[in-house]
Design a protein around this motif. Structure first.
Motif, PDB file in Angstrom:
ATOM      1  N   ASN A 126      28.723 -60.814   0.792  1.00  0.00           N
ATOM      2  CA  ASN A 126      29.793 -61.134  -0.165  1.00  0.00           C
ATOM      3  C   ASN A 126      31.100 -61.614   0.464  1.00  0.00           C
ATOM      4  OD1 ASN A 126      30.516 -58.705   0.895  1.00  0.00           O
ATOM      5  ND2 ASN A 126      30.785 -57.649  -1.041  1.00  0.00           N
ATOM      6  N   GLY A 149      32.121 -65.239  -0.263  1.00  0.00           N
ATOM      7  CA  GLY A 149      30.819 -65.084   0.377  1.00  0.00           C
ATOM      8  C   GLY A 149      30.882 -65.307   1.872  1.00  0.00           C
ATOM      9  N   ASN A 187      26.561 -67.004  -6.884  1.00  0.00           N
ATOM     10  CA  ASN A 187      27.206 -67.480  -5.658  1.00  0.00           C
ATOM     11  C   ASN A 187      26.209 -68.237  -4.781  1.00  0.00           C
ATOM     12  OD1 ASN A 187      28.429 -64.441  -6.176  1.00  0.00           O
ATOM     13  ND2 ASN A 187      29.998 -65.935  -5.644  1.00  0.00           N
ATOM     14  N   THR A 224      31.072 -70.513  -1.679  1.00  0.00           N
ATOM     15  CA  THR A 224      30.286 -69.836  -2.707  1.00  0.00           C
ATOM     16  C   THR A 224      31.234 -69.083  -3.647  1.00  0.00           C
ATOM     17  OG1 THR A 224      30.014 -67.917  -1.241  1.00  0.00           O
ATOM     18  CG2 THR A 224      28.251 -69.538  -1.228  1.00  0.00           C
ATOM     19  N   GLY A 225      32.517 -69.460  -3.636  1.00  0.00           N
ATOM     20  CA  GLY A 225      33.538 -68.702  -4.356  1.00  0.00           C
ATOM     21  C   GLY A 225      34.066 -67.635  -3.417  1.00  0.00           C
TER      22      GLY A 225
END
Ligand SMILES: *Cc1c(COP(=O)(O)O)cnc(C)c1O
Length: 373
Positions: A52, A187, A230, A184-185
């Motif tokens: 993440n 990540g 994501n 991925t926003g």
């Protein structure tokens, strides 16, 4: 306002994310697996693990290598704070080494004098997308039997001597925050050829599960999972990587064309060994300028609608590090000199030639005004 960074999101990415929303599987599904396979293939390594954030990836690698209290990890003070914070998470000690004034990466000539019996690893960073000197780093790590970690969060798509950044150390990490080369926003990822490191990180990503999914937890783990949404975004970005690299190279070349005749500016140097996919475009003011001048120039650029950044503040001078370790100004003079004079200019795929001309023109005018003062 011309922003400092801007993600390059197309209809393809929007569709990919919407497609996931039409399925019942929003986490730990096929997109995760596909994203990981595509990353491993692109970088040229056996294993990739999507997580993440880039910081989570660094923490997993530190844990997987067994780095703990009493251990020392050699690293650079000229980086985003995350590359050093991950050492503190496990109560090990960051040992900073000053940087090379041309590449802004850790100066490999100064590493060996800092190695002690407690040194467990080196974390080198590909600062602004410029590959660190991975040949010498690997030699030093091998000679002293210590681990080599690549913080390649800023160098996705960069090459060093024909190989991708992320393929040189015992393990490497990437970051996919929106200002990075692909996003991925939120990540990140761990990549490695080492099966044990991979399996350990894999388990710790999901609460220390034993990977057979019978409810057993082998070790202390975390929730560092990356959702299917994501991953779908990441896959769509990765499928466009060659286009993204070409666009960024064009922006870099246009900057060079329009800025290289400004005497007061030091531009990112070119090096035969590497082919960087830059993260940001930085210019450094000549030594005759002070930190005060730099801040003033940045303010004027801002007033003219050009957003810019002053990264990095040296990590050793961040208040939390000064308090904990007693570092002071002068400890790493090259890092400090660069940090006081650097300006990150807007750098993103869609930056137009007109905008780059506008930025160059304004920089020239502001510098000329400074000279007359
Ligand atoms: C972006 C970045 C990271 C990872 O950052 P996250 O925000 O945690 O994804 C790590 N190291 C460096 C040098 C970075 O620039």
């Amino acid at each position: 306002m011309i922003p400092l960074a801007k993600p390059d999101i197309t209809e393809k990415e929007r569709e990919a994310v919407l497609d996931v929303l039409r399925t019942p599987q929003l986490s730990l599904g096929p997109k995760l697996k596909e994203f990981e396979e595509k990353i491993a293939e692109y970088i040229g390594v056996r294993h990739a693990l999507a997580v993440n954030s880039g910081t989570s990836a660094l923490h997993l690698v530190i844990r997987a290598l067994g780095i703990r209290e009493g251990d020392e990890v050699i690293t650079t003070p000229f980086s985003f704070i995350s590359s050093s914070n991950c050492i503190l998470y496990e109560r090990a000690k960051p040992i900073f080494v000053d940087i090379d004034s041309e590449t802004y990466n850790i100066d490999t000539k100064k590493i060996e004098e800092k190695i002690t019996g407690n040194t467990k690893a080196i974390i080198a960073v590909d600062v602004f997308g410029r590959p660190a000197d991975w040949n010498n780093l690997a030699k030093i790590a091998k000679k002293h039997n210590i681990k080599l970690i690549e913080d390649s969060a800023e160098s996705f798509g960069s090459d060093f001597e024909g190989k991708k950044c992320g393929s040189f150390g015992d393990a490497a990490i990437f970051g996919f925050y929106p200002n990075k080369q692909i996003t991925t926003g939120e990540g990140g990822a761990v990549v490695t050829d080492d099966r044990e490191i991979f399996e350990s990180c894999h388990s710790m990503r999901n609460q220390g599960r034993d990977n057979i999914s019978n409810g057993q937890h082998d070790r202390l783990g975390y929730n560092y999972r990356l959702s299917e949404l994501n991953c779908a975004l990441g896959i769509a970005q990765l499928e466009r990587i060659e286009e993204i690299i070409a666009k960024r190279k064009k922006v870099k070349d246009l900057y060079y064309e329009k800025l290289s005749n400004i005497r007061e500016l030091i531009l990112p140097s070119e090096n035969k060994n590497d082919n960087p996919n830059l993260f940001v475009y930085t210019v450094r003011l000549a030594d005759e300028f002070s930190r005060y001048d730099r801040d003033h120039i940045m303010m004027e650029l801002n007033e003219r609608g050009i957003q810019c950044g002053n990264y990095f503040t040296p990590i050793h001078l961040q208040p939390s590090y000064v308090k904990k370790f007693g570092f002071k100004k002068g400890d790493f003079p090259i890092c400090e000199n660069v940090s006081e004079r650097i300006i990150a200019l807007p750098f993103f795929n869609a930056l137009s030639e007109g905008e780059i001309s506008y930025i160059a023109q304004n920089l020239k005018e502001i510098l000329k005004k400074k000279e007359k003062q």
